[in-house]
Design a protein around this motif. Structure first.
Motif, short mmCIF file in Angstrom:
data_model
loop_
_atom_site.label_atom_id
_atom_site.label_comp_id
_atom_site.label_asym_id
_atom_site.label_seq_id
_atom_site.Cartn_x
_atom_site.Cartn_y
_atom_site.Cartn_z
N TYR A 111 25.52 10.61 76.47
CA TYR A 111 26.30 9.60 77.18
C TYR A 111 27.33 8.93 76.28
CZ TYR A 111 23.14 6.16 75.03
OH TYR A 111 22.43 5.40 74.16
N LYS A 112 27.23 9.18 74.99
CA LYS A 112 28.18 8.57 74.05
C LYS A 112 29.35 9.52 73.80
CE LYS A 112 25.13 5.50 71.43
NZ LYS A 112 24.61 5.15 70.08
N GLN A 113 30.54 9.01 73.96
CA GLN A 113 31.72 9.84 73.72
C GLN A 113 32.05 9.94 72.24
OE1 GLN A 113 34.81 8.14 76.17
NE2 GLN A 113 34.24 9.41 77.92
N GLN A 114 31.69 8.91 71.50
CA GLN A 114 32.01 8.89 70.07
C GLN A 114 31.15 9.89 69.32
OE1 GLN A 114 31.62 5.04 68.28
NE2 GLN A 114 32.67 5.63 66.41
N ASN A 115 31.78 10.67 68.47
CA ASN A 115 31.07 11.66 67.68
C ASN A 115 30.21 10.98 66.61
OD1 ASN A 115 32.08 13.97 68.97
ND2 ASN A 115 33.95 13.86 67.77
N ALA A 116 28.98 11.46 66.47
CA ALA A 116 28.09 10.90 65.46
C ALA A 116 28.50 11.34 64.06
CB ALA A 116 26.65 11.35 65.74
N THR A 117 28.27 10.46 63.10
CA THR A 117 28.52 10.79 61.69
C THR A 117 27.37 10.25 60.86
OG1 THR A 117 29.75 8.76 61.27
CG2 THR A 117 31.02 10.67 61.98
N GLU A 118 27.03 11.00 59.81
CA GLU A 118 26.01 10.59 58.86
C GLU A 118 26.47 11.04 57.49
OE1 GLU A 118 23.03 8.52 61.00
OE2 GLU A 118 23.23 8.88 58.84
N ASN A 119 27.13 10.14 56.80
CA ASN A 119 27.64 10.43 55.45
C ASN A 119 28.53 11.68 55.49
OD1 ASN A 119 26.12 8.24 54.31
ND2 ASN A 119 24.30 9.52 54.48
N ARG A 120 28.13 12.77 54.85
CA ARG A 120 28.98 13.95 54.78
C ARG A 120 28.88 14.83 56.03
NH1 ARG A 120 27.35 17.52 51.71
NH2 ARG A 120 25.23 16.79 51.29
N PHE A 121 28.01 14.45 56.95
CA PHE A 121 27.77 15.25 58.15
C PHE A 121 28.40 14.58 59.36
CE2 PHE A 121 24.79 18.16 56.20
CZ PHE A 121 24.28 17.43 55.14
N SER A 122 29.11 15.35 60.15
CA SER A 122 29.68 14.83 61.38
C SER A 122 29.64 15.92 62.44
CB SER A 122 31.12 14.34 61.16
OG SER A 122 31.93 15.42 60.74
N VAL A 123 29.74 15.49 63.69
CA VAL A 123 29.72 16.46 64.77
C VAL A 123 30.99 16.34 65.58
CG1 VAL A 123 27.20 16.50 64.91
CG2 VAL A 123 28.52 14.91 66.36
N ASN A 124 31.31 17.44 66.25
CA ASN A 124 32.38 17.46 67.24
C ASN A 124 31.71 17.78 68.58
OD1 ASN A 124 34.67 17.64 68.77
ND2 ASN A 124 35.50 19.43 67.74
N PHE A 125 31.48 16.75 69.36
CA PHE A 125 30.77 16.87 70.62
C PHE A 125 31.77 16.94 71.75
CE2 PHE A 125 27.88 16.67 73.90
CZ PHE A 125 27.83 15.47 74.60
N GLN A 126 31.79 18.07 72.43
CA GLN A 126 32.67 18.28 73.57
C GLN A 126 31.78 18.49 74.80
OE1 GLN A 126 36.05 18.14 73.35
NE2 GLN A 126 35.91 17.74 71.14
N LYS A 127 31.52 17.40 75.54
CA LYS A 127 30.54 17.48 76.62
C LYS A 127 30.96 18.43 77.72
CE LYS A 127 27.50 14.62 79.46
NZ LYS A 127 27.12 13.24 79.85
N ALA A 128 32.22 18.38 78.10
CA ALA A 128 32.69 19.24 79.19
C ALA A 128 32.57 20.72 78.80
CB ALA A 128 34.13 18.91 79.55
N ALA A 129 32.85 21.01 77.56
CA ALA A 129 32.76 22.38 77.07
C ALA A 129 31.35 22.74 76.65
CB ALA A 129 33.72 22.58 75.91
N LYS A 130 30.44 21.77 76.63
CA LYS A 130 29.06 21.96 76.18
C LYS A 130 29.05 22.58 74.79
CE LYS A 130 27.34 22.17 80.89
NZ LYS A 130 26.71 22.96 81.95
N SER A 131 29.78 21.92 73.91
CA SER A 131 29.89 22.37 72.54
C SER A 131 29.47 21.25 71.60
CB SER A 131 31.33 22.80 72.26
OG SER A 131 31.53 23.04 70.90
N PHE A 132 28.80 21.61 70.52
CA PHE A 132 28.26 20.60 69.60
C PHE A 132 28.26 21.19 68.19
CE2 PHE A 132 26.07 16.88 68.45
CZ PHE A 132 24.88 17.15 67.77
#
Lengths: 117, 111
Positions: free
Chosen positions: B54-75
Motif C-alpha cells: 500500500y506504500k508508494q514510496q520505495n523502501a531503503t535500508e542503507n545500501r539496499f533499496s527497492v524499485n517497487f512497481q505495483k502495476a507491473a508487479k515488479s520488485f
C-alpha cells in the motif's frame, strides 16, 4: 529483531524412525508458524502452516500423516517426520510472523539439516 | 495462486559497484508485503528489506533499496557500493496469507 530458534540444528537417523524438530519464537508470540523444506541449491518450498489451537494447513502434495505438525503453544511448533526415509533428507526451516506497527515480518529459524540413512 | 519469479539465477558485481536483482510476482490480492531475504552459506535467512504494497514510496535500508512497481508487479533490489559480505543467495518473497519465495539469485562479489 525477533528471534526464532530451531532444535536440533542437525539430526541423522535411521530409515523408519521418527524425528521431531522444534521451532520456537523466543521473544514474541506467534499464533501461526510456517514450515519449509529446502533442497540443495533450491528455494524454500512451503510445506504447511502451523496454527496454534487448530489443525495445520498443508500444501498440496505434502503428506499430513508423514509430516505431523503440532502447535502446542503461542511460542512452539513441532514438525515430526514419521517413518523417515532417505528421500526425506533435506533442510527444514521454520518461520514465524511478527506483527508490529509496521506490519508483518517473517523471522526465520536457523534451519535443521535432516539426514536419513 | 501467487507466484514469484526471479529470472536471474546468477549475478556478479565488482566490489564497490552497484547491482540490481530482478523480481516479478503474480497476485490477485491488493494488500500484501514483499521482501528480499539473503541466505549466506550458513543458510540462515536474513531479512534485507521489506515493502508494504500500500506504500508508494520505495523502501531503503542503507545500501539496499527497492524499485517497487505495483502495476507491473515488479520488485527489484538494488545493492549499492557492493561489499564482499554481500555475496549470498538472494530470495524475493511475497506475503499475503503465507509466504512464497522466488527461485533465488546467487550473487557473487568480485574483489
Amino acid at each position: 529483531g525477533a528471534v526464532v530458534s530451531q532444535h536440533p540444528s542437525r539430526v541423522i537417523c535411521k530409515s523408519g524412525t521418527s524425528v521431531k524438530i522444534e521451532c520456537r519464537s523466543l521473544d514474541f508470540q506467534a499464533t501461526t508458524m510456517f514450515w519449509y523444506r529446502q533442497f540443495p541449491k533450491q528455494s524454500l518450498m512451503l510445506m504447511a502452516t502451523s496454527n496454534e489451537g487448530s489443525k495445520a494447513t498443508y500444501e498440496q502434495g505434502v503428506e499430513k500423516d508423514k509430516f505431523l505438525i503440532n502447535h502446542a503453544s503461542l511460542t512452539l511448533s513441532t514438525l515430526t517426520v514419521t517413518s523417515a526415509h532417505p528421500e526425506d533428507s533435506s533442510f527444514y526451516i521454520c518461520s514465524a510472523p511478527q506483527t508490529s506497527g509496521w506490519g508483518d515480518t517473517q523471522y526465520f529459524g536457523p534451519g535443521t539439516r535432516l539426514t536419513v540413512l | 495462486a501467487q507466484t514469484v519469479t526471479q529470472s536471474q539465477p546468477e549475478m556478479s558485481v565488482q566490489e564497490a559497484e552497484t547491482v540490481t536483482l530482478s523480481c516479478t510476482y503474480d497476485t490477485s490480492e491488493s494488500d500484501y508485503y514483499l521482501f528480499w531475504y539473503k541466505q549466506p552459506p550458513s543458510r540462515q535467512m536474513i531479512l534485507v528489506i521489506r515493502q508494504e504494497a500500500y506504500k508508494q514510496q520505495n523502501a531503503t535500508e542503507n545500501r539496499f533499496s527497492v524499485n517497487f512497481q505495483k502495476a507491473a508487479k515488479s520488485f527489484s533490489l538494488k545493492i549499492s557500493d557492493s561489499q564482499l559480505g554481500d555475496a549470498a543467495m538472494y530470495f524475493c518473497a511475497y506475503l499475503a496469507n503465507d509466504m512464497r519465495f522466488g527461485a533465488g539469485t546467487r550473487l557473487t562479489v568480485k574483489p
